[in-house]
Design a protein around this motif. Structure first.
Motif, PDB file in Angstrom:
ATOM      1  N   THR A 101      -8.438  -6.600  12.699  1.00 25.27           N
ATOM      2  CA  THR A 101      -8.117  -5.713  11.584  1.00 25.27           C
ATOM      3  C   THR A 101      -7.735  -4.356  12.157  1.00 25.27           C
ATOM      4  N   ILE A 102      -6.547  -3.871  11.779  1.00 24.71           N
ATOM      5  CA  ILE A 102      -6.018  -2.619  12.308  1.00 24.71           C
ATOM      6  C   ILE A 102      -5.816  -1.634  11.160  1.00 24.71           C
ATOM      7  N   ALA A 103      -6.342  -0.434  11.314  1.00 27.30           N
ATOM      8  CA  ALA A 103      -6.108   0.628  10.348  1.00 27.30           C
ATOM      9  C   ALA A 103      -4.874   1.415  10.774  1.00 27.30           C
ATOM     10  N   VAL A 104      -3.938   1.588   9.859  1.00 32.59           N
ATOM     11  CA  VAL A 104      -2.725   2.367  10.126  1.00 32.59           C
ATOM     12  C   VAL A 104      -2.626   3.467   9.080  1.00 32.59           C
ATOM     13  N   VAL A 105      -2.926   4.689   9.465  1.00 32.64           N
ATOM     14  CA  VAL A 105      -2.804   5.821   8.549  1.00 32.64           C
ATOM     15  C   VAL A 105      -1.374   6.351   8.640  1.00 32.64           C
ATOM     16  N   GLY A 106      -0.782   6.575   7.488  1.00 37.87           N
ATOM     17  CA  GLY A 106       0.636   6.935   7.461  1.00 37.87           C
ATOM     18  C   GLY A 106       1.519   5.703   7.455  1.00 37.87           C
ATOM     19  N   LEU A 147      -4.798  -8.306  10.273  1.00 34.94           N
ATOM     20  CA  LEU A 147      -4.975  -7.749   8.938  1.00 34.94           C
ATOM     21  C   LEU A 147      -4.747  -6.244   9.044  1.00 34.94           C
ATOM     22  N   VAL A 148      -3.912  -5.688   8.194  1.00 30.57           N
ATOM     23  CA  VAL A 148      -3.569  -4.276   8.262  1.00 30.57           C
ATOM     24  C   VAL A 148      -4.116  -3.552   7.038  1.00 30.57           C
ATOM     25  N   VAL A 149      -4.825  -2.460   7.286  1.00 37.15           N
ATOM     26  CA  VAL A 149      -5.282  -1.590   6.205  1.00 37.15           C
ATOM     27  C   VAL A 149      -4.447  -0.313   6.276  1.00 37.15           C
ATOM     28  N   ILE A 150      -3.653  -0.092   5.243  1.00 36.46           N
ATOM     29  CA  ILE A 150      -2.691   1.008   5.222  1.00 36.46           C
ATOM     30  C   ILE A 150      -3.312   2.221   4.541  1.00 36.46           C
ATOM     31  N   GLY A 151      -3.470   3.298   5.289  1.00 33.59           N
ATOM     32  CA  GLY A 151      -3.959   4.537   4.715  1.00 33.59           C
ATOM     33  C   GLY A 151      -2.802   5.417   4.296  1.00 33.59           C
ATOM     34  N   TYR A 152      -2.924   6.018   3.114  1.00 36.80           N
ATOM     35  CA  TYR A 152      -1.872   6.910   2.623  1.00 36.80           C
ATOM     36  C   TYR A 152      -2.537   8.103   1.949  1.00 36.80           C
ATOM     37  N   HIS A 153      -1.795   9.191   1.855  1.00 40.23           N
ATOM     38  CA  HIS A 153      -2.320  10.373   1.172  1.00 40.23           C
ATOM     39  C   HIS A 153      -1.808  10.429  -0.262  1.00 40.23           C
ATOM     40  N   SER A 154      -0.514  10.623  -0.430  1.00 43.38           N
ATOM     41  CA  SER A 154       0.043  10.735  -1.781  1.00 43.38           C
ATOM     42  C   SER A 154       1.082   9.658  -2.089  1.00 43.38           C
ATOM     43  N   ARG A 155       1.492   8.910  -1.076  1.00 43.69           N
ATOM     44  CA  ARG A 155       2.591   7.949  -1.240  1.00 43.69           C
ATOM     45  C   ARG A 155       2.033   6.541  -1.535  1.00 43.69           C
ATOM     46  N   GLY A 174       2.534  -9.330   2.422  1.00 41.72           N
ATOM     47  CA  GLY A 174       1.998 -10.517   1.756  1.00 41.72           C
ATOM     48  C   GLY A 174       3.053 -11.571   1.518  1.00 41.72           C
ATOM     49  N   THR A 175       4.234 -11.161   1.106  1.00 40.21           N
ATOM     50  CA  THR A 175       5.346 -12.092   0.878  1.00 40.21           C
ATOM     51  C   THR A 175       5.717 -12.829   2.166  1.00 40.21           C
ATOM     52  N   ALA A 176       5.586 -12.122   3.295  1.00 38.38           N
ATOM     53  CA  ALA A 176       5.924 -12.717   4.591  1.00 38.38           C
ATOM     54  C   ALA A 176       4.790 -13.568   5.161  1.00 38.38           C
ATOM     55  N   GLY A 177       3.692 -13.668   4.420  1.00 36.60           N
ATOM     56  CA  GLY A 177       2.589 -14.520   4.864  1.00 36.60           C
ATOM     57  C   GLY A 177       1.456 -13.791   5.556  1.00 36.60           C
ATOM     58  N   GLY A 178       1.528 -12.451   5.586  1.00 32.81           N
ATOM     59  CA  GLY A 178       0.474 -11.684   6.227  1.00 32.81           C
ATOM     60  C   GLY A 178      -0.520 -11.135   5.229  1.00 32.81           C
ATOM     61  N   LYS A 179      -1.431 -10.304   5.716  1.00 36.83           N
ATOM     62  CA  LYS A 179      -2.458  -9.707   4.878  1.00 36.83           C
ATOM     63  C   LYS A 179      -2.472  -8.198   5.094  1.00 36.83           C
ATOM     64  N   ALA A 180      -2.480  -7.452   3.995  1.00 37.25           N
ATOM     65  CA  ALA A 180      -2.546  -5.995   4.087  1.00 37.25           C
ATOM     66  C   ALA A 180      -3.205  -5.444   2.835  1.00 37.25           C
ATOM     67  N   PHE A 181      -3.955  -4.379   3.018  1.00 34.26           N
ATOM     68  CA  PHE A 181      -4.570  -3.665   1.912  1.00 34.26           C
ATOM     69  C   PHE A 181      -4.207  -2.192   2.027  1.00 34.26           C
ATOM     70  N   THR A 182      -4.335  -1.472   0.932  1.00 35.58           N
ATOM     71  CA  THR A 182      -4.034  -0.043   0.934  1.00 35.58           C
ATOM     72  C   THR A 182      -5.263   0.747   0.498  1.00 35.58           C
ATOM     73  N   ARG A 183      -5.320   1.998   0.962  1.00 40.66           N
ATOM     74  CA  ARG A 183      -6.445   2.862   0.610  1.00 40.66           C
ATOM     75  C   ARG A 183      -6.016   4.320   0.752  1.00 40.66           C
ATOM     76  N   ALA A 184      -6.280   5.118  -0.269  1.00 44.43           N
ATOM     77  CA  ALA A 184      -5.962   6.535  -0.209  1.00 44.43           C
ATOM     78  C   ALA A 184      -6.938   7.242   0.733  1.00 44.43           C
ATOM     79  N   VAL A 185      -6.418   8.200   1.505  1.00 44.87           N
ATOM     80  CA  VAL A 185      -7.274   8.987   2.388  1.00 44.87           C
ATOM     81  C   VAL A 185      -6.615  10.336   2.662  1.00 44.87           C
ATOM     82  N   ASN A 186      -7.389  11.385   2.498  1.00 43.11           N
ATOM     83  CA  ASN A 186      -6.957  12.727   2.871  1.00 43.11           C
ATOM     84  C   ASN A 186      -7.604  13.041   4.214  1.00 43.11           C
TER      85      ASN A 186
END
Length: 259
Positions: A8-13, A32-40, A52-64
């Motif tokens: 599991t990899i966290a990618v902020v931005g 598994l990718v956890v996508i961190g975003y601020h306002s986008r 997900g459409t390509a068969g992978g797994k990803a989640f999103t989470r807001a973070v300042n």
């Protein structure tokens, strides 16, 4: 959830041009990718949906990133996602950065300077140090920070790209030296002019911005812009076991601009 998750990899931005490509590359490799975003939020969710459409797994989470507690909550959420997937926190990538003006440093107001330094430097400090502590306590792991080729070679009118990233480069190197014994690897990537949306908008939005980008290209031995996948491939490598002895490095991906 899928049973073939590698790490599991966290990618902020991860909602930006380079960040999105990094997320797609890591997901394609089975992470598994956890996508961190601020306002986008919408772009982040679009990246997750495409994965997900390509068969992978990803989640999103807001973070300042300027809020230390939000950073800790984001990393805790990432670890929870990893546990649920039967994997582990296998890396953290910081691809976030504020919008910056391209103009002479003497034309930058103190308020603008403070905003960018706080957002970029303090935010990166919070993420990198928090991630490093967590990884040190769990046996180690890799961290990758996106910088800019301006940390390797300065360019006129580009101070608010280079100055904060030089400070972040110092954090990268300091963490690498201090936490190397705990098997925490921290490296930086310094992209040159990349073929992503922000460059194209700068070409038409501001004559000074256009001149900065064109000047960098004119001084680059390889006469083209870089491709986002050339950054994401290096990120994936630095996160992998194949890069287990690479620590505290800043690697330019700039077509030779910094040579």
């Amino acid at each position: 959830m899928a049973e073939n998750i590698s790490k599991t990899i966290a990618v902020v931005g991860g909602s930006g041009g380079l960040g999105a490509e990094i997320c797609r590359e890591l997901a394609a490799q089975g992470h598994l990718v956890v996508i961190g975003y601020h306002s986008r939020q919408a772009p982040a969710e679009e990246v997750a949906a495409a994965i997900g459409t390509a068969g992978g797994k990803a989640f999103t989470r807001a973070v300042n990133l300027c809020d230390e507690q939000q950073v800790l909550d984001f990393l805790d959420y990432t670890q929870s996602c990893a546990k649920e997937a039967g994997s582990s926190l296998g890396g953290v990538v910081n691809a976030a950065g504020p919008a910056i003006p391209l103009r002479p440093i003497t034309d930058i107001s103190s308020a603008e300077f403070r905003r960018i330094m706080t957002t970029d430097v303090e935010g990166s400090f919070n993420l990198l140090t928090s991630a490093a502590r967590i990884m040190a306590a769990s046996g180690g792991g890799p961290i990758v920070q996106l910088l800019t080729t301006a940390v390797l070679r300065t360019l006129e009118n580009d101070a608010m790209s280079g100055v904060p990233k030089m400070a972040i480069e110092g954090i990268v190197r300091q963490l690498a030296r201090e936490l190397g014994p705990q098997n925490v690897r921290v490296n930086g990537i310094a992209p040159g002019v990349m073929n992503v949306g922000i460059v194209h908008s700068s070409f038409t939005a501001d004559p000074v911005a256009e001149s900065v980008i064109q000047s960098c290209l004119d001084r680059t031995p390889m006469p083209r812009m870089g491709k986002p996948e050339e950054i994401s491939a290096l990120v994936a490598f630095l996160l992998s076991d194949a890069a287990a002895y690479i620590n505290g490095q800043v690697i330019g991906v700039d077509g030779g601009y910094s040579a």
